[in-house]
Scaffold this active site. Structure first.
Site, PDB file in Angstrom:
ATOM      1  N   HIS A 144      22.873 -26.638 -44.251  1.00  0.00           N
ATOM      2  CA  HIS A 144      24.292 -26.486 -43.930  1.00  0.00           C
ATOM      3  C   HIS A 144      25.146 -27.429 -44.773  1.00  0.00           C
ATOM      4  O   HIS A 144      26.262 -27.087 -45.168  1.00  0.00           O
ATOM      5  CB  HIS A 144      24.544 -26.804 -42.454  1.00  0.00           C
ATOM      6  CG  HIS A 144      24.210 -25.702 -41.505  1.00  0.00           C
ATOM      7  ND1 HIS A 144      24.965 -24.558 -41.395  1.00  0.00           N
ATOM      8  CD2 HIS A 144      23.216 -25.590 -40.590  1.00  0.00           C
ATOM      9  CE1 HIS A 144      24.456 -23.786 -40.454  1.00  0.00           C
ATOM     10  NE2 HIS A 144      23.388 -24.379 -39.954  1.00  0.00           N
ATOM     11  N   GLU A 202      15.192 -21.066 -34.147  1.00  0.00           N
ATOM     12  CA  GLU A 202      16.557 -20.675 -33.779  1.00  0.00           C
ATOM     13  C   GLU A 202      16.837 -19.247 -34.231  1.00  0.00           C
ATOM     14  O   GLU A 202      16.812 -18.976 -35.438  1.00  0.00           O
ATOM     15  CB  GLU A 202      17.585 -21.627 -34.410  1.00  0.00           C
ATOM     16  CG  GLU A 202      17.419 -23.068 -33.985  1.00  0.00           C
ATOM     17  CD  GLU A 202      18.286 -24.041 -34.779  1.00  0.00           C
ATOM     18  OE1 GLU A 202      18.402 -25.201 -34.352  1.00  0.00           O
ATOM     19  OE2 GLU A 202      18.836 -23.628 -35.824  1.00  0.00           O
ATOM     20  N   HIS A 254      19.983 -19.005 -36.855  1.00  0.00           N
ATOM     21  CA  HIS A 254      20.071 -19.744 -38.123  1.00  0.00           C
ATOM     22  C   HIS A 254      19.403 -18.984 -39.273  1.00  0.00           C
ATOM     23  O   HIS A 254      18.263 -18.525 -39.148  1.00  0.00           O
ATOM     24  CB  HIS A 254      19.401 -21.112 -37.969  1.00  0.00           C
ATOM     25  CG  HIS A 254      19.449 -21.949 -39.210  1.00  0.00           C
ATOM     26  ND1 HIS A 254      20.356 -22.965 -39.388  1.00  0.00           N
ATOM     27  CD2 HIS A 254      18.699 -21.903 -40.344  1.00  0.00           C
ATOM     28  CE1 HIS A 254      20.170 -23.515 -40.576  1.00  0.00           C
ATOM     29  NE2 HIS A 254      19.162 -22.887 -41.173  1.00  0.00           N
TER      30      HIS A 254
END
Length: 232
Positions: A136, A212, A215
């Site tokens: 990110h 996740e 993601h």
């Protein structure tokens, strides 16, 4: 002499904050200087609701402050637009809904420090070590879901994925879905909804992760580190 200033405002589809067009936050200016792009300018049909710009996240407070738009590296934003195009071609009533995109490293520290009770190896399942940098932080990862184009009260409504965003536990693990279905902890519809998201993102060129469902990475951390600088 009187001066007239034209204020242009954009209203979030989720009833969010009014944003003055010329008062661009410093964090967004920094991202633009590093070559990142606003994903909604690449594909205006992509929905954005940055959870870390609200209190609706695992920290329980606004981590991003003035940052309310989703930025990514141009190549990653192009992949996201390709995924959006695929989704709409196969599910015309659905849209991608972005919860998080490029993240300043200062915010990464805030998220990391919000989990002090977890051992470091466990913490890294959910929040990358800021010293190494998250994907990110390079603008090459995105957290998102799928939402109906028009839900209740005319606003987009996220599909049921079995857990909320940022749920820490096995219910969010794509790698455990078959077991969770057999045990009745997830329904077939919830898994099908996740599969709609995964299929679209993989068609766009993203890879998923083990822990996740929300993601996705446009590049590995190693390749992102070689190609781009961390957003500070």
């Amino acid at each position: 002499m009187r001066f007239f200033v034209l204020l242009l405002f954009a209203l979030s589809p989720f009833g969010g904050t009014l944003v003055c067009s010329f008062a661009q936050p410093k964090v967004e200016q920094a991202m633009l200087k590093q070559g990142l792009v606003d994903v909604q300018k690449v594909d205006p049909t992509i929905l954005v609701d940055l959870k870390y710009s609200t209190t609706g996240n695992f920290v329980g407070k606004d981590v991003y402050g003035d940052l309310t738009r989703a930025y990514m590296q141009p190549m990653a934003a192009k992949k996201l637009a390709d995924a959006s195009k695929y989704l709409q071609a196969h599910h015309p009533t659905l849209r991608l809904l972005v919860y998080d995109a490029a993240r300043p490293r200062s915010a990464q520290w805030n998220l990391w420090n919000a989990l002090p009770d977890l051992p470091e190896h466990e913490r890294q399942k959910y929040v990358a070590d800021p010293r190494k940098g998250s994907i990110h932080n390079y603008g090459c990862a995105v957290d998102l879901t799928v939402a109906t184009k028009e839900g209740r009260n005319g606003t987009p409504e996220p599909l049921d994925m079995g857990t909320k965003y940022d749920f820490f536990g096995e219910l969010a693990y794509p790698s455990r879905e078959n077991e969770l279905l057999k045990s009745g902890k997830l329904t077939q519809q919830q898994i099908d909804n996740r599969q709609i998201l995964r299929t679209a993102m993989r068609q766009g060129g993203f890879s998923s992760i083990e822990f996740e469902w929300w993601h996705f990475n446009a590049l590995s951390r190693e390749k992102a580190k070689m190609a781009f600088r961390i957003v500070d």
